[in-house]
Every structure is written in structure tokens, then in C-alpha cells.
Design an enzyme around this catalytic site. Structure first.
Site, mmCIF file in Angstrom:
data_model
loop_
_atom_site.group_PDB
_atom_site.id
_atom_site.type_symbol
_atom_site.label_atom_id
_atom_site.label_comp_id
_atom_site.label_asym_id
_atom_site.label_seq_id
_atom_site.Cartn_x
_atom_site.Cartn_y
_atom_site.Cartn_z
ATOM 1 N N LYS A 2 22.101 5.774 55.340
ATOM 2 C CA LYS A 2 23.087 5.478 54.297
ATOM 3 C C LYS A 2 23.609 4.062 54.496
ATOM 4 O O LYS A 2 23.541 3.481 55.587
ATOM 5 C CB LYS A 2 24.237 6.486 54.319
ATOM 6 C CG LYS A 2 25.133 6.449 55.568
ATOM 7 C CD LYS A 2 26.229 5.384 55.536
ATOM 8 C CE LYS A 2 26.956 5.269 56.872
ATOM 9 N NZ LYS A 2 27.818 4.075 56.975
ATOM 10 N N GLY A 27 22.090 8.529 63.623
ATOM 11 C CA GLY A 27 22.290 9.774 64.354
ATOM 12 C C GLY A 27 22.837 10.873 63.476
ATOM 13 O O GLY A 27 22.451 12.045 63.601
ATOM 14 N N ASP A 30 30.251 11.123 59.348
ATOM 15 C CA ASP A 30 29.237 10.825 58.330
ATOM 16 C C ASP A 30 28.294 11.995 58.066
ATOM 17 O O ASP A 30 27.546 11.979 57.087
ATOM 18 C CB ASP A 30 28.391 9.614 58.750
ATOM 19 C CG ASP A 30 29.154 8.306 58.681
ATOM 20 O OD1 ASP A 30 30.184 8.254 57.976
ATOM 21 O OD2 ASP A 30 28.721 7.334 59.322
#
Length: 280
Positions: free
Chosen positions: A8, A99, A133
Site C-alpha cells: 500500500k 509485513g 495497517d
């Protein structure tokens, strides 16, 4: 079972406060891009085994994919294990959710293997225990993310726009960047309402004008290379340039593939990790 784990970028990142527990309150526009790791999971009798093609990637509890698998197996009382193979393409410690997206993809694949009736909303509950996230990465697309990342409002998908992405030859600690941010000294905040309107109108120039990341207040002072990269992007034809997340990755937004290719070639002479990609 094999699946892509997409990176992203942030089209904006605002910090609007800080909770008593130390977590910062965020307001950010997140966007999935067509840069991805590959995650393959096989069911095994017991344990969690991580394989990765990059030696520097941890293969124990420090890896968010490992943490995701642990939480999933524990939550649903699953009496077996998984072998997870990660093929890394997304730079690490880069502000691209490398990650986090691996962890989100592990949750989705494990749902398909073990508990296919689980909703995305339920997966997001697990995801929030992994990182801020990770809930966004469950569904991806284009979204306004608020709170500590748990409040997600999808907006019209800002897809198929050209990006050149540069990851400088150093990493940044998200924790350190936020710890050095003085919220009371953020004088210019993103106009999130205007940016959302620009995205919904698919007005690329207006999107570029309204991109803003308040964490640049910290990173641009300390790392002069980031200023140089942003300036180079504009000189090479980008409509706008911004650091993604807590950095240090910087992207340029383009309306022309030829300009993007020329920029890519130029940046490759200076930096090892450079990508041409698109929003999806």
C-alpha cells in the site's frame, strides 16, 4: 494455497492527536498498489514454519505472518500447523505495509483452508491485534482509515494510475518516527475532504496537489536524501510526490507512462530499489 500480498501507499497521512496509551490518532487515505509478495501456505500436522527467499527476514514470532498464523490457530482452536512460504518483493521497513500485507494475506488464506465462513469483518478484528495497517490490507482498494487504523471507510477506487516508487538505501523505524513527531507543532494538515473529492472525480492533478504526509515533518529534516528524491520526481515529470507511511519510500504520481519510464531509468542510476507500478 498461493496468493498475492499487495503493498500500500498513503495518499495522505494526518496525525490528529495522541491517546493516553501512547497510540497516535490517525486520519489517512490508503491505496493498494500492484507491487506484491507471494504467500503460499500448506497445512501440516503441527507448528508454524516460515520459509522466505530473503535471509534477513525473521522466521519466528518477530514476523507478522507468524503472529497472524498464531492468532488464527489459537482463536479457532485449530489442532494443526502451517508452513508459510514468503517470496519477498516489497521492500522492508519502507512505509509500504510489507509485513502487514503478508499478515493479512496469511489470515485470508488460513480462512480459506480452515474456516471458510469467517467474514472479513471478523478477520479485521484479528488483524488489529497484529498492527495498525493490517485491517486495511484485508480488503485493500482505496479507503479512509481513522483511529489507530481500525475505522475503515471504503471510497471510490483510485485504480490504474501510474506510480514510480523509490526505496532509499536505508530503513526507518515507524516507532522512532512517531516518537519524534510533535503533534502540537503540525501547522499544516492534509485537506482530506478535498483529496477524497478529487479521488471520486478521478482528478489526477488535484489528487497530486492535495497529497500530504505530516510525518515528513520528522523525516525530511533528518534525511536530506528524501528531499532530493521528491525534487527529482517533480523535475522528471511527476504531478506530485510524497513519502508513504513512516517512510522512507517516496513515490511520484504520473499521468504518462513514457515520463514514468524515463523517471524510473533515471532513479535506477542512483537507487537499488525502484519500481514502476499502478494503483489497483
Amino acid at each position: 494455497m498461493l496468493s498475492k500480498a499487495h503493498a500500500k501507499i498513503n495518499l495522505s497521512l494526518d496525525v490528529i492527536g495522541k491517546r493516553k496509551d501512547g497510540y497516535h490518532l490517525l486520519k489517512m487515505l490508503m491505496q493498494t498498489i500492484d507491487l506484491y509478495d507471494l504467500i503460499e501456505i500448506k497445512k501440516i500436522k503441527k507448528d508454524i514454519i516460515i520459509d522466505c527467499d530473503r535471509e534477513y527476514i525473521p522466521k519466528d514470532r518477530r514476523n507478522l505472518a507468524y503472529k497472524a498464523a498464531t492468532l488464527f490457530l489459537d482463536r479457532y482452536n485449530i489442532d494443526s500447523g502451517v508452513r508459510i512460504n514468503i517470496t519477498k518483493n516489497i521492500p522492508v521497513a519502507a512505509g509500504l505495509a510489507g509485513g502487514s500485507t503478508d499478515a493479512a494475506t496469511v489470515l485470508k488464506i488460513m480462512r480459506d483452508i480452515f474456516e471458510p465462513d469467517i467474514s472479513n469483518e471478523e478477520l479485521k478484528e484479528i488483524a488489529l491485534d497484529i498492527g495498525a495497517d493490517v485491517p486495511f490490507c484485508i480488503e485493500g482498494g482505496t479507503a479512509l482509515c481513522e483511529g489507530i487504523g481500525e475505522k475503515i471507510t471504503p471510497i471510490k477506487n483510485f485504480k490504474n494510475h501510474i506510480l514510480v516508487l523509490v526505496k532509499p538505501n536505508f530503513g526507518l523505524s515507524t516507532k522512532d518516527v512517531y516518537n519524534n513527531l510533535k503533534v502540537e507543532k503540525i501547522y499544516i494538515h492534509p485537506n482530506t475532504t478535498k483529496l477524497i473529492q478529487s479521488i471520486e472525480e478521478d482528478n489526477l492533478k488535484s489528487v497530486a496537489r492535495n497529497m500530504r504526509n505530516v510525518l515528513e515533518n520528522v523525516t525530511l529534516r533528518k534525511y536530506k536524501a528524501l528531499n532530493s528524491i521528491k525534487s527529482n520526481f517533480i523535475e522528471l515529470g511527476a504531478l506530485g510526490s510524497m513519502m508513504s507511511g513512516s517512510g522512507p519510500s517516496v513515490f511520484g504520481l504520473f499521468d504518462d507512462m513514457l515520463k514514468a519510464q524515463i523517471c524510473y531509468d533515471n532513479m535506477r542510476e542512483k537507487y537499488k530499489e525502484v519500481f514502476i507500478t499502478r494503483t489497483i
